[in-house]
Design a protein around this motif. Structure first.
Motif, short mmCIF file in Angstrom:
data_model
loop_
_atom_site.label_atom_id
_atom_site.label_comp_id
_atom_site.label_asym_id
_atom_site.label_seq_id
_atom_site.Cartn_x
_atom_site.Cartn_y
_atom_site.Cartn_z
N UNK A 1 -2.29 2.72 15.42
CA UNK A 1 -3.49 1.88 15.25
C UNK A 1 -3.24 0.44 15.71
N UNK A 2 -1.98 0.11 15.99
CA UNK A 2 -1.60 -1.23 16.46
C UNK A 2 -2.06 -2.33 15.52
N UNK A 3 -1.79 -2.16 14.24
CA UNK A 3 -2.13 -3.16 13.25
C UNK A 3 -1.04 -4.22 13.19
N UNK A 4 -1.38 -5.39 12.68
CA UNK A 4 -0.42 -6.49 12.57
C UNK A 4 0.56 -6.28 11.42
N UNK A 5 0.18 -5.46 10.48
CA UNK A 5 0.96 -5.29 9.26
C UNK A 5 2.24 -4.49 9.49
N UNK A 6 3.09 -4.52 8.50
CA UNK A 6 4.32 -3.74 8.54
C UNK A 6 4.03 -2.36 7.98
N UNK A 7 4.29 -1.31 8.76
CA UNK A 7 4.05 0.06 8.34
C UNK A 7 5.39 0.79 8.36
N UNK A 8 5.77 1.37 7.23
CA UNK A 8 7.10 1.96 7.12
C UNK A 8 7.08 3.38 6.59
N UNK A 9 7.98 4.17 7.13
CA UNK A 9 8.24 5.52 6.63
C UNK A 9 9.28 5.41 5.54
N UNK B 1 0.86 -1.18 0.00
CA UNK B 1 0.00 0.00 0.00
C UNK B 1 0.90 1.23 0.00
N UNK B 2 0.90 1.94 -1.11
CA UNK B 2 1.74 3.13 -1.25
C UNK B 2 0.90 4.35 -0.93
N UNK B 3 1.39 5.15 0.00
CA UNK B 3 0.65 6.34 0.43
C UNK B 3 -0.44 5.98 1.41
N UNK B 4 -0.07 5.25 2.46
CA UNK B 4 -1.07 4.75 3.41
C UNK B 4 -1.65 5.84 4.31
N UNK B 5 -1.03 7.01 4.31
CA UNK B 5 -1.48 8.11 5.17
C UNK B 5 -1.58 7.65 6.62
N UNK B 6 -2.71 7.89 7.26
CA UNK B 6 -2.86 7.55 8.68
C UNK B 6 -3.32 6.11 8.91
N UNK B 7 -3.44 5.35 7.85
CA UNK B 7 -3.75 3.94 7.98
C UNK B 7 -5.23 3.59 7.97
N UNK B 8 -6.06 4.47 7.45
CA UNK B 8 -7.50 4.18 7.42
C UNK B 8 -7.81 2.95 6.57
N UNK B 9 -7.30 2.91 5.34
CA UNK B 9 -7.52 1.74 4.50
C UNK B 9 -6.68 0.56 4.99
N UNK C 1 -5.73 -5.01 7.16
CA UNK C 1 -5.25 -5.74 8.32
C UNK C 1 -6.25 -6.78 8.80
N UNK C 2 -7.53 -6.55 8.58
CA UNK C 2 -8.57 -7.49 8.99
C UNK C 2 -8.43 -8.80 8.21
N UNK C 3 -8.02 -8.68 6.95
CA UNK C 3 -7.84 -9.85 6.10
C UNK C 3 -6.51 -10.54 6.44
N UNK C 4 -6.26 -11.67 5.84
CA UNK C 4 -5.03 -12.43 6.14
C UNK C 4 -3.91 -12.10 5.17
N UNK C 5 -3.97 -10.95 4.55
CA UNK C 5 -2.94 -10.56 3.59
C UNK C 5 -1.66 -10.16 4.30
N UNK C 6 -0.55 -10.36 3.61
CA UNK C 6 0.75 -9.89 4.10
C UNK C 6 0.92 -8.49 3.50
#
Length: 106
Positions: free
Chosen positions: A95-103, A60-68, A73-78
């Motif tokens: 948001x404490x999501x399981x996914x990897x979020x990077x600057x 996800x490019x341009x995730x902003x604040x992580x709304x999408x 994150x709800x799905x089982x996607x990496x």
């Protein structure tokens, strides 16, 4: 910074400082709106219908604040979510999501 004073030209050309200033207000894109939530559901359904794999990797490019990102994150996607704004990434991380979020520094 008020939304109406955003320099759209600078945003389109990836000016990091402008993005950080833009994210000084909460939800500057109004991504928590009902319209955006509906759009997220449509995109998620499209992904499920056309790319349904348990090990699907999404960037996800341009995730902003992580709304999408929250929907992904709800799905089982990496999923790896990135953004140019350190301020936005910090909010997404909170948001404490399981996914990897990077600057991604520019």
């Amino acid at each position: 910074m008020k939304k109406e004073s955003v320099n759209e030209y600078a945003l389109l050309h990836g000016n990091k400082k402008v993005f950080d200033d833009f994210f000084s207000t909460e939800d500057p894109w109004n991504l928590n709106s009902k319209q955006e939530q509906f759009r997220y559901k449509i995109i998620i359904n499209f992904i499920k219908k056309n790319f349904c794999k348990p090990d699907l990797k999404i960037l996800e490019i341009g995730c902003a604040e992580g709304n999408f990102s929250e929907y992904l994150d709800i799905e089982t996607y990496k999923t790896t979510s990135i953004d140019i704004s350190e301020v936005a990434i910090e909010r997404a991380r909170n948001r404490n999501l399981k996914m990897r979020i990077s600057y991604v520094p520019k």
